[in-house]
Design a protein around this motif. Structure first.
Motif, PDB file in Angstrom:
ATOM      1  N   SER A 106       0.843  -1.199   0.000  1.00 34.67           N
ATOM      2  CA  SER A 106       0.000   0.000   0.000  1.00 34.67           C
ATOM      3  C   SER A 106       0.880   1.252   0.000  1.00 34.67           C
ATOM      4  N   ASP A 107       0.290   2.362  -0.407  1.00 36.06           N
ATOM      5  CA  ASP A 107       1.016   3.637  -0.384  1.00 36.06           C
ATOM      6  C   ASP A 107       1.488   3.964   1.036  1.00 36.06           C
ATOM      7  N   ARG A 108       0.649   3.663   2.006  1.00 37.64           N
ATOM      8  CA  ARG A 108       1.006   3.940   3.406  1.00 37.64           C
ATOM      9  C   ARG A 108       2.249   3.158   3.826  1.00 37.64           C
ATOM     10  N   GLU A 152       1.938  -6.036   6.798  1.00 33.74           N
ATOM     11  CA  GLU A 152       1.184  -6.034   5.540  1.00 33.74           C
ATOM     12  C   GLU A 152       1.744  -7.073   4.573  1.00 33.74           C
ATOM     13  N   ARG A 197      -0.484  -9.988   3.117  1.00 35.10           N
ATOM     14  CA  ARG A 197      -0.777 -10.028   1.684  1.00 35.10           C
ATOM     15  C   ARG A 197      -0.095 -11.177   0.963  1.00 35.10           C
TER      16      ARG A 197
END
Length: 196
Positions: A46-48, A114, A118
């Motif tokens: 993710s961008d975060r 993440e 993922r």
């Protein structure tokens, strides 16, 4: 973000105060940045998560310019606020390296969790626990690397690179700072702040 980080590394090496150590400090960052497009295509984040990694690398790049032990944050604070940080917090050593170890835990726990969720198929809880353990392992491996460097490199080079600043407990404190940063991120994931 990759381009900005590459520019930051280039700027950090202009009039480099410690040219002998610059390749050791900045080399791994440059290699990671060059591999980043492939890594992010292979294992998207993710961008975060990418922002957290980029922020950590910016902090590292600044520290690497001054081989961590000599980041002039007290001079900067005196210019901006008229007081230095070391006096305010009673620091007897340059604490920038400890800040970056804390940031290692605080900023990289989320991206690691993440990735585990993922791409590793872990549940949310197990991915967060995995990330917490991975921060501890990464910290320990880095401190072992620094110790091995002191065995291989010339004495002055090793002392400059590992930044103990006379503290025999520096590795343990660095690992603790990373784990505290990671623990705070884990707690914020488990008990998110609720807005009123």
């Amino acid at each position: 973000m990759i381009a900005l980080l590459l520019v930051a590394v280039a700027l950090a090496n202009i009039a480099q105060p410690y040219p002998d150590l610059a390749p050791l400090q900045h080399g791994p960052t440059v290699l990671l940045l060059l591999a980043a497009p492939w890594l992010l295509r292979r294992w998207p984040l993710s961008d975060r998560a990418v922002m957290c990694i980029a922020l950590f690398l910016f902090l590292h790049t600044l520290g690497a310019r001054y081989i961590y032990s000599y980041v002039p944050y007290d001079d900067w604070a005196r210019m901006l606020a008229g007081r230095d940080i070391s006096t305010v917090f009673g620091l007897r050593r340059n604490g920038y390296d400890r800040l970056v170890h804390f940031a290692f835990g605080a900023l990289l726990t989320g991206p690691l969790a993440e990735t585990a969720r993922r791409h590793g198929g872990l549940t949310r809880v197990w991915s967060v626990l995995f990330a917490f353990a991975a921060i501890g392992l990464g910290s320990a491996l880095y401190e072992i690397f620094e110790w091995l460097l002191t065995l291989i490199a010339a004495g002055g080079t090793a002392d400059y690179y590992n930044g103990q600043q006379g503290d025999i407990w520096d590795p343990q404190k660095d690992m603790a700072a990373a784990q505290i940063g990671s623990a705070l991120t884990v707690l914020s994931a488990i008990f998110p702040l609720r807005r009123k």
